[in-house]
Design a protein around this motif. Structure first.
Motif, PDB file in Angstrom:
ATOM      1  N   UNK A 362      -5.593   3.422  11.326  1.00 18.09           N
ATOM      2  CA  UNK A 362      -4.766   2.438  11.043  1.00 18.09           C
ATOM      3  C   UNK A 362      -5.252   1.622  10.277  1.00 18.09           C
ATOM      4  N   UNK A 363      -6.630   1.630  10.231  1.00 15.84           N
ATOM      5  CA  UNK A 363      -6.283   0.274   9.610  1.00 15.84           C
ATOM      6  C   UNK A 363      -6.456   0.607   8.237  1.00 15.84           C
ATOM      7  N   UNK A 364      -7.180   1.808   7.719  1.00 15.65           N
ATOM      8  CA  UNK A 364      -7.136   2.556   6.169  1.00 15.65           C
ATOM      9  C   UNK A 364      -5.752   2.169   5.771  1.00 15.65           C
ATOM     10  N   UNK A 365      -4.339   2.470   6.453  1.00 17.07           N
ATOM     11  CA  UNK A 365      -3.153   3.228   6.600  1.00 17.07           C
ATOM     12  C   UNK A 365      -2.449   1.870   6.338  1.00 17.07           C
ATOM     13  N   UNK A 366      -3.392   0.275   7.116  1.00 16.07           N
ATOM     14  CA  UNK A 366      -2.323  -0.037   7.367  1.00 16.07           C
ATOM     15  C   UNK A 366      -2.938  -1.440   5.412  1.00 16.07           C
ATOM     16  N   UNK A 367      -4.496  -0.700   5.456  1.00 14.16           N
ATOM     17  CA  UNK A 367      -5.592  -1.685   3.870  1.00 14.16           C
ATOM     18  C   UNK A 367      -4.247  -0.492   3.010  1.00 14.16           C
ATOM     19  N   UNK A 368      -4.174   0.758   2.701  1.00 12.29           N
ATOM     20  CA  UNK A 368      -2.743   1.382   2.176  1.00 12.29           C
ATOM     21  C   UNK A 368      -1.896   0.491   2.011  1.00 12.29           C
ATOM     22  N   UNK A 369      -1.259   0.594   2.605  1.00  9.28           N
ATOM     23  CA  UNK A 369       0.394  -0.304   2.845  1.00  9.28           C
ATOM     24  C   UNK A 369       0.505  -1.408   2.407  1.00  9.28           C
ATOM     25  N   UNK A 370      -0.973  -2.351   2.433  1.00  7.23           N
ATOM     26  CA  UNK A 370      -0.592  -3.745   1.543  1.00  7.23           C
ATOM     27  C   UNK A 370      -1.471  -3.721   0.534  1.00  7.23           C
ATOM     28  N   UNK A 371      -1.697  -2.184  -0.366  1.00  6.11           N
ATOM     29  CA  UNK A 371      -2.536  -2.313  -1.407  1.00  6.11           C
ATOM     30  C   UNK A 371      -1.080  -1.927  -2.202  1.00  6.11           C
ATOM     31  N   UNK A 372      -0.485  -1.213  -2.246  1.00  3.40           N
ATOM     32  CA  UNK A 372       0.738  -0.484  -2.655  1.00  3.40           C
ATOM     33  C   UNK A 372       2.071  -2.363  -2.678  1.00  3.40           C
ATOM     34  N   UNK A 373       2.007  -2.636  -1.020  1.00  2.00           N
ATOM     35  CA  UNK A 373       2.961  -3.699  -1.336  1.00  2.00           C
ATOM     36  C   UNK A 373       2.432  -4.373  -2.326  1.00  2.00           C
ATOM     37  N   UNK A 374       1.290  -5.195  -2.822  1.00  2.00           N
ATOM     38  CA  UNK A 374       0.738  -6.239  -3.514  1.00  2.00           C
ATOM     39  C   UNK A 374       1.168  -5.438  -5.173  1.00  2.00           C
ATOM     40  N   UNK A 375       0.635  -4.681  -5.088  1.00  2.00           N
ATOM     41  CA  UNK A 375       1.447  -4.060  -6.482  1.00  2.00           C
ATOM     42  C   UNK A 375       2.469  -4.548  -7.457  1.00  2.00           C
ATOM     43  N   UNK A 376       3.584  -3.424  -5.822  1.00  4.75           N
ATOM     44  CA  UNK A 376       5.133  -3.953  -6.584  1.00  4.75           C
ATOM     45  C   UNK A 376       5.233  -5.359  -6.648  1.00  4.75           C
ATOM     46  N   UNK A 377       5.053  -5.490  -4.985  1.00  5.96           N
ATOM     47  CA  UNK A 377       5.027  -7.839  -5.507  1.00  5.96           C
ATOM     48  C   UNK A 377       5.182  -8.102  -6.596  1.00  5.96           C
ATOM     49  N   UNK A 378       3.436  -7.640  -7.266  1.00  6.51           N
ATOM     50  CA  UNK A 378       3.321  -8.440  -8.882  1.00  6.51           C
ATOM     51  C   UNK A 378       3.694  -7.834  -9.981  1.00  6.51           C
ATOM     52  N   UNK A 379       4.167  -6.425  -9.434  1.00  4.43           N
ATOM     53  CA  UNK A 379       5.281  -5.403 -11.033  1.00  4.43           C
ATOM     54  C   UNK A 379       6.439  -6.712 -10.784  1.00  4.43           C
ATOM     55  N   UNK A 380       7.218  -6.936  -9.802  1.00  3.33           N
ATOM     56  CA  UNK A 380       8.082  -7.210  -9.908  1.00  3.33           C
ATOM     57  C   UNK A 380       8.339  -8.718 -10.140  1.00  3.33           C
TER      58      UNK A 380
END
Length: 459
Positions: A362-380
């Motif tokens: 679950x920590x891995x999933x949280x880290x993965x989702x956070x990573x995707x969120x960071x990329x998407x936010x930076x791209x936005x």
């Protein structure tokens, strides 16, 4: 004829093997699930992420900004930042811990020499040498060592993530110093013009050509600009102190801000090599799952029988030399131990280990989702700031043309001084706004590079 003791021993071993088989349990493969999660998200996002820019590919954060002074600052931070150095020392201690753990798989040897004396008897010396070795029958010790190795690798990935974040912070602080210095220069120009306007209004007021409201408004604008200038100057000092903190130094920071912003590359041209696979925090989370899974295996193997061998050589003599180098008596003991009942302690430990593996997943999933969120936010933000930059540049160009027209009209008496001041204010506001957008854009590109897994070279 088979010796009965050997037969009993064989039967005991067979029964223990059956107990061992009954003590194992199928577990969910969280490492495979984690890999599938990452691949699914990468496949969903990679096409979208590739459509933004055709800049030259970069491999490290330092490739985003080509500047020797900045490279020197990053290197200094990586070498002297106390938090980073503390993590490095922790890693070294963990490495020694693994080396110590490897000793559990090797025989241990102990030697002793003692003397005793009783009334009426001569002094007696006793020497003994003991050798003990536990057979890694179920590969438990090897699995425990492998788990510690995975944990160390996870910590090393976290250390790399901290290095990358520190380098990114130095880069953004360095950009902020330039931004604040430019804001100060813009505000100084604004203040000089406001003071000139105020002096002109005072002169007109004394000649009976103006009113008191215009004078008060000019004084207010000048005072506000002076306040803003003081704020920008303190912001610059704060940013220099922040950079000083990153560098791990108490010495005054002797650095001059760049006159112009540097070019910051956007790391999207070679995106297949710059996906989330490169993020060290994601690597650390994945390795933590593997370490937890190995710990679960160890917890189950703690329920299995263990075999240990010990050999002792001992001698008692009237002198230390004879005790040490005489003809010792040796004994060999083999011990087979099977945990039968410990009040549910071993079963509970195995269940806890399974839950900790699930938590790591679950920590891995949280880290993965956070990573995707960071990329998407930076791209936005990248897309938004590009649009804002374009329209603000257009607005500033129009405002500057408008200001030139008002200056010509004011010199010919076609517009009032107040109209000219409003045009000047609009032009200065847009210039400051554009400069801030450029800074935010460049800083966001550093965030984007970090989100995509770009880091610093070396270890």
């Amino acid at each position: 004829m088979i010796n009965r003791s050997y037969l009993h021993t064989g039967l005991c071993l067979v029964s223990l093997m059956l107990v061992a088989c009954s003590s194992t349990e199928k577990r969910e493969d969280f490492t495979s699930l984690a890999t599938l999660e990452r691949e699914a998200i990468s496949n969903q996002r990679v096409t979208q992420w590739q459509q933004l820019d055709d800049a030259a590919p970069v491999n490290y954060l330092s490739d985003l900004i080509q500047d020797e002074k900045l490279d020197a600052l990053i290197e200094q931070a990586l070498q002297a930042n106390p938090s980073l150095q503390k993590m490095q020392l922790t890693l070294q201690a963990s490495l020694w811990g693994i080396k110590s753990q490897r000793g559990d798989r090797l025989p241990s040897v102990e030697a002793g020499l003692s003397s005793s004396k009783s009334e009426g008897n001569s002094t007696q010396y006793s020497a003994d040498v003991g050798i003990r070795w536990e057979a890694d029958l179920w590969n438990k010790l090897a699995l425990s060592e492998a788990s510690s190795t995975k944990t160390l690798a996870s910590d090393e990935a976290q250390y790399q993530a901290s290095r990358d974040t520190l380098a990114a912070n130095v880069m953004k602080s360095w950009l902020a110093i330039t931004a604040n210095a430019r804001a100060i220069e813009i505000e100084k120009k604004r203040l000089a013009l406001l003071q000139s306007n105020e002096a002109l209004i005072i002169k007109r007021f004394r000649n009976g050509l103006g009113d008191l409201e215009a004078l008060d408004e000019a004084s207010t604008s000048t005072a506000q600009s002076q306040s803003d200038l003081a704020k920008y100057q303190e912001d610059l000092a704060i940013e220099k102190r922040n950079l000083q903190l990153y560098l791990g130094s108490t010495d005054p920071l002797l650095i001059s801000a760049n006159v112009d912003y540097p070019t910051v590359a956007l790391p999207l041209a070679s995106l297949p090599e710059q996906t989330l696979h490169r993020r060290p925090d994601l690597k650390a989370a994945y390795l933590s799952i593997e370490a937890a899974d190995l710990n679960t295996s160890v917890a189950y193997k703690d329920m299995l029988p263990s075999i240990s061998l010990s050999a002792t050589l001992s001698e008692t003599a009237e002198s230390p030399t004879k005790a040490l180098f005489g003809s010792p008596i040796w004994s060999l003991i083999g011990q087979l131990t099977q945990p039968l009942y410990q009040g549910g302690k071993l079963e509970a430990a195995a269940e806890i280990a399974k839950l900790e593996t699930a938590q790591a997943y679950q920590d891995y999933k949280d880290t993965l989702l956070t990573a995707v969120n960071e990329v998407d936010n930076a791209l936005g933000q990248e897309s938004l700031l590009l649009v804002q930059k374009k329209y603000t540049q257009d607005a500033l160009l129009s405002a500057q043309k408008n200001l030139l027209q008002y200056e010509r009209k004011y010199r010919t008496g076609l517009v009032e001084l107040n109209d000219l001041i409003n045009a000047q204010t609009t032009a200065f506001n847009l210039e400051a706004e554009l400069d801030n957008i450029i800074y935010q854009h460049l800083s966001n590109r550093v965030n984007l590079g970090l989100a995509l897994g770009l880091g610093v070279q070396g270890s």
